[in-house]
Design an enzyme around this catalytic site. Structure first.
Site, short mmCIF file in Angstrom:
data_model
loop_
_atom_site.label_atom_id
_atom_site.label_comp_id
_atom_site.label_asym_id
_atom_site.label_seq_id
_atom_site.Cartn_x
_atom_site.Cartn_y
_atom_site.Cartn_z
N ARG A 238 -12.38 -1.68 -5.08
CA ARG A 238 -11.40 -2.52 -4.83
C ARG A 238 -11.68 -3.82 -5.79
NH1 ARG A 238 -8.35 0.40 -2.92
NH2 ARG A 238 -6.85 -0.14 -0.52
N GLU A 267 -3.82 -7.80 -8.76
CA GLU A 267 -3.01 -6.05 -9.77
C GLU A 267 -1.77 -6.95 -8.91
OE1 GLU A 267 -4.32 -2.86 -7.13
OE2 GLU A 267 -6.97 -3.34 -8.31
N HIS A 286 -4.70 0.80 -11.67
CA HIS A 286 -5.55 1.64 -9.70
C HIS A 286 -4.50 2.74 -9.77
CE1 HIS A 286 -5.38 -0.19 -5.77
NE2 HIS A 286 -5.89 1.17 -5.18
C1 DGY Z 1 -5.74 3.24 -1.42
O1 DGY Z 1 -5.75 4.75 -0.91
O2 DGY Z 1 -6.63 2.55 -0.24
C2 DGY Z 1 -6.06 3.46 -2.61
O3 DGY Z 1 -6.12 2.38 -3.75
C3 DGY Z 1 -4.66 3.43 -2.83
O4 DGY Z 1 -4.03 1.47 -2.33
#
Ligand code: DGY
Length: 323
Positions: A238, A267, A286
Site C-alpha cells: 500500500r 491512486e 496497482h
Molecule cells: C488487494 O486485494 O488488497 C489488492 O491490493 C487490490 O486492491
C-alpha cells in the site's frame, strides 16, 4: 430466505452479478464515477449487503446504511474500511485472501526484476528508436540472483515472494514480521530480524505488509537512511506505508538506486507526482492481483462471502465475522 438489498459498487462478471440478482434486489453503482455517486449514496439507505472494492467506505458514509449486515470486499487489503466502527455496529467484513497470493508475489518479483534490470526503461529505449548501437555500461542493470532480499511483512504474499527469491533465484531472504513464521520449504533459507537490521543488510527491500494505523508512514527518512547505498526499494502493498517525500529524497540524495512501485499514497497517481516521471522509478497502476484468472477468483470468493452472510451463515473469509 427473504430477498435483501445489495449494492454492487464495482463491476462484477455478469454470471456472478446474476447469482446475486437471483436471490436479492441489486443496485449497481460505482461511487468512483461522479455520475453514479448519488445513486450509490441513495441506495445505501436500504442496503443490507455491499460488494466491491477500491473505494473508502468511512463511518460517515456508512451512517447512511442503517440496515447494513455485510461488506464483502473484493480485495485482501481492508484499509478502505473503519474496522472499529464496523465492529461496533456488528457489520461483517469479508475479504479475499489466498486466491491472490501467487499472482501478487509474481507482481512483486516482476517489480524487483524491472527495477534491477531496468526493463521498462530499456524497452522504451528500443521503442523510441534509440537502439542504434550496442548498449554501453551506462544502461547496464544489476543482478538479482544471489542478492539479499529483505521483506517487511511475512504473511502469505511475503512467504510466496520469499519462495520465488530463495528457491528460484538463490537469494538469501531476511524478513521482519511480528511473528516467527515457519515455512518448511524455506527452512534455513530465511532469517527473521528486527526491521532496522533488514533495512541495513538487504540489497533489495520489498514491502508486503498491510496498511493500518500502526504501519502508516512506516518508511520515512530514518528508515530509507538505514538502507545500503545502491539498494532497490519495491512496494507492492500500500502506498500509505511510505512517506513519498522521504522516498524521493532517498532516490535523489541516496542511498536508493531505484524503486519499483505498484501502489501510491494517492491512486490513481496524480499527474503532478514526481514519482510518475522520476527516471529511476518504475511506476505501475496497482496491478498486484490484476490477472484475468485471479480477479475472477477474487470476485467469486467475494460473491460467496456476501451470499453466505446474507443467508445467515459464516463466510469463507472474514476480517470481522458475522455476529
Ligand atoms: C488487494 O486485494 O488488497 C489488492 O491490493 C487490490 O486492491
Amino acid at each position: 430466505m427473504s430477498r435483501k438489498n445489495v449494492v454492487v459498487f464495482r463491476t462484477l462478471p455478469p454470471d456472478l452479478l446474476a447469482r446475486i440478482t437471483e436471490r436479492h434486489d441489486v443496485v449497481v453503482a460505482d461511487p468512483r464515477r461522479a455520475e453514479e455517486r448519488e445513486r450509490f449514496l441513495a441506495a445505501l439507505s436500504q442496503a443490507q449487503g455491499l460488494i466491491g472494492s477500491s473505494f473508502a467506505l468511512d463511518a460517515q458514509t456508512l451512517e447512511r446504511a442503517p440496515a447494513l449486515e455485510v461488506i464483502s470486499s473484493i480485495s485482501v487489503g481492508v484499509d478502505n474500511y473503519d474496522l472499529p466502527y464496523l465492529e461496533r455496529r456488528g457489520i461483517a467484513l469479508c475479504n479475499t485472501p489466498g486466491v491472490l497470493t501467487e499472482t501478487t508475489a509474481d507482481t512483486l518479483f516482476a517489480l524487483i526484476l524491472c527495477a534491477s534490470r531496468r526493463l521498462v526503461e530499456l524497452s522504451n529505449h528500443v521503442r523510441e528508436g534509440r537502439w542504434t548501437r550496442n548498449i554501453g555500461e551506462d544502461l547496464f542493470g544489476w543482478d538479482v540472483h544471489g542478492k539479499t532480499l529483505g521483506i517487511l511483512g511475512f504473511g502469505r504474499i511475503g512467504q510466496a515472494l520469499a519462495r520465488r527469491a530463495a528457491l528460484g533465484f538463490g537469494m538469501p531472504v531476511l524478513y521482519h514480521d511480528p511473528f516467527e513464521v515457519r515455512v518448511p520449504e524455506l527452512s534455513g533459507l530465511v532469517t527473521r530480524l528486527p526491521m532496522d537490521e533488514v533495512l541495513r543488510r538487504a540489497d533489495i527491500v520489498a514491502l508486503t505488509l498491510p496498511l493500518s494505523e500502526a504501519t502508516r508512514g512506516l518508511m520515512g527518512a530514518r528508515e530509507f537512511g538505514l538502507m545500503k547505498p545502491g539498494a532497490i526499494f519495491v512496494n507492492g502493498a500500500r502506498g500509505g506505508l511510505v512517506q513519498e517525500d522521504a522516498l524521493l529524497h532517498a532516490l535523489d540524495q541516496g542511498p536508493l538506486r531505484a524503486a519499483a512501485l505498484d501502489v501510491f499514497a494517492t491512486e490513481p497517481l496524480p499527474l503532478e507526482s514526481p514519482l510518475r516521471t522520476h527516471p529511476r522509478v518504475t511506476p505501475l497502476p496497482h496491478i498486484g492481483s490484476a490477472t484475468h484468472e485471479t480477479r475472477r477468483a477474487m470476485a467469486e470468493l467475494a460473491t460467496e462471502n456476501l451470499l453466505a452472510v446474507l443467508d445467515g451463515e459464516q463466510p469463507h473469509c472474514a476480517v470481522l465475522p458475522r455476529r
